[in-house]
Design an enzyme around this catalytic site. Sequence first.
Site, PDB file in Angstrom:
ATOM      1  N   LYS A 213       0.860  -1.169   0.000  1.00 61.62           N
ATOM      2  CA  LYS A 213       0.000   0.000   0.000  1.00 61.62           C
ATOM      3  C   LYS A 213       0.902   1.226   0.000  1.00 61.62           C
ATOM      4  CE  LYS A 213      -3.906   1.996   2.360  1.00 61.62           C
ATOM      5  NZ  LYS A 213      -4.830   1.810   3.478  1.00 61.62           N
ATOM      6  N   LYS A 267      -1.963  -1.463  -4.090  1.00 62.46           N
ATOM      7  CA  LYS A 267      -2.886  -0.342  -3.963  1.00 62.46           C
ATOM      8  C   LYS A 267      -2.104   0.966  -4.010  1.00 62.46           C
ATOM      9  CE  LYS A 267      -6.235   1.461  -0.735  1.00 62.46           C
ATOM     10  NZ  LYS A 267      -6.836   1.318   0.561  1.00 62.46           N
TER      11      LYS A 267
HETATM   12  C1  PBG Z   1      -7.089   3.097   5.020  1.00 64.68           C
HETATM   13  C2  PBG Z   1      -7.717   2.862   3.705  1.00 64.68           C
HETATM   14  C3  PBG Z   1      -7.483   3.620   2.578  1.00 64.68           C
HETATM   15  C4  PBG Z   1      -8.303   3.144   1.586  1.00 64.68           C
HETATM   16  C5  PBG Z   1      -8.991   2.045   2.083  1.00 64.68           C
HETATM   17  N1  PBG Z   1      -8.620   1.879   3.422  1.00 64.68           N
HETATM   18  C6  PBG Z   1      -6.493   4.679   2.295  1.00 64.68           C
HETATM   19  C7  PBG Z   1      -6.271   5.778   3.210  1.00 64.68           C
HETATM   20  O1  PBG Z   1      -7.173   6.456   3.682  1.00 64.68           O
HETATM   21  O2  PBG Z   1      -5.107   6.039   3.457  1.00 64.68           O
HETATM   22  C8  PBG Z   1      -8.373   3.756   0.225  1.00 64.68           C
HETATM   23  C9  PBG Z   1      -9.425   3.292  -0.662  1.00 64.68           C
HETATM   24  C10 PBG Z   1      -9.671   4.181  -1.805  1.00 64.68           C
HETATM   25  O3  PBG Z   1      -9.065   5.254  -1.982  1.00 64.68           O
HETATM   26  O4  PBG Z   1     -10.544   3.805  -2.589  1.00 64.68           O
HETATM   27  N2  PBG Z   1      -7.037   2.020   5.866  1.00 64.68           N
END
Ligand code: PBG
Length: 344
Positions: A213, A267
């Site tokens: 991520k 991601k």
């Molecule tokens: C954080 C989380 C994020 C997303 C899903 N869970 C990122 C964040 O806020 O840093 C992003 C999903 C998206 O942008 O569609 N646990």
Amino acid sequence: MNRMFGDRKIGARSVDEITASRRLRRLRKADWSRRMVRESRLSVDDLIWPIFVIEGENRREEIAAMPGVYRMTLDLAVAQVEEAAKLGIPAIATFPNIERGLRDQTGSHILDADNILNKASRAIKQAVPEIGIITDAALDPFTDHGHDGILREGVIVNDESVAQIAEAAVLQAASGADVIAPSDMMDGRIGAVRDALDANGFQDVAIMSYATKFASSFYGPYREAVGTAGLLQGDKQTYYIDHANSDEAMREAEQDLAEGADMIMVKPGLPYLDIVHRLKDAFAVPTFAYQVSGEYAMIKAAGANGWIDEDRAMMESLLCLKRAGCDGILTYFAPQVARVLSER
Ligand code: PBG
């Protein structure tokens, strides 16, 4: 003499002389032959649909930067999930928008067995038992500072966060989650979640690690969706991967697999195709990508302006993720894609 193309000399040589008669356009000339040699395909089985849930009844809230995506109360969410299952979508991923009053410094409400995320799992499991439920064990929707871990004196503390995430994962499994997907990027979380699940009799609950991520600007609309946009203090660079790094992503995925991840995820999606490709090549394990909120927003916005063809850009972006090596994709487009596929 080539009947189709003529046999014109271009300078000294003809095209057949230049190509030694290898013409790649031969197989592109008709739909039947393009279909016959197509290397990657997108099917409804590749789709995981992320949804946003809220407390209440018969209410849905628009998310400005994500046209067509809503935060939904459970009654509406269950109906939508039923619809998704009918379309053949194999799994959903749930994210909560928690009332401000329930958010605190440690995200303690994640440990409430009756929080909206756990209630959603129970309601969906009961109404739509055939669909897979993936829950995120990160703290960000539950903290009053919007970080994925516990914040103490300006530092996201790793080990204390991991202990709480592991405990939350057990509650999520007990509520019906089939897959725990920790997205917090704390060190050691995968092993800790695996141990906690096993110790509590959830050996058959899988882990999809948000293994790579990246610290990314493409999460903006999601933060509006879960209501952390105005809360987030600073950024997440002390725990997400620097988006300049690809070797580091390999180490992170290797570590998560060693700790017991069943599946790994990249991601965001489209800007990170090289990471998908490297991971799939190196580890040959089930590999997913998350086409995140910012990617969705860009396609939607350009489509709404008539600057690109929305459906085609949507299908192309997902097929390219497949070509790069994905076994599946988390995408807010999932129901729209399923409809396009079923009309083919
Ligand atoms: C954080 C989380 C994020 C997303 C899903 N869970 C990122 C964040 O806020 O840093 C992003 C999903 C998206 O942008 O569609 N646990």
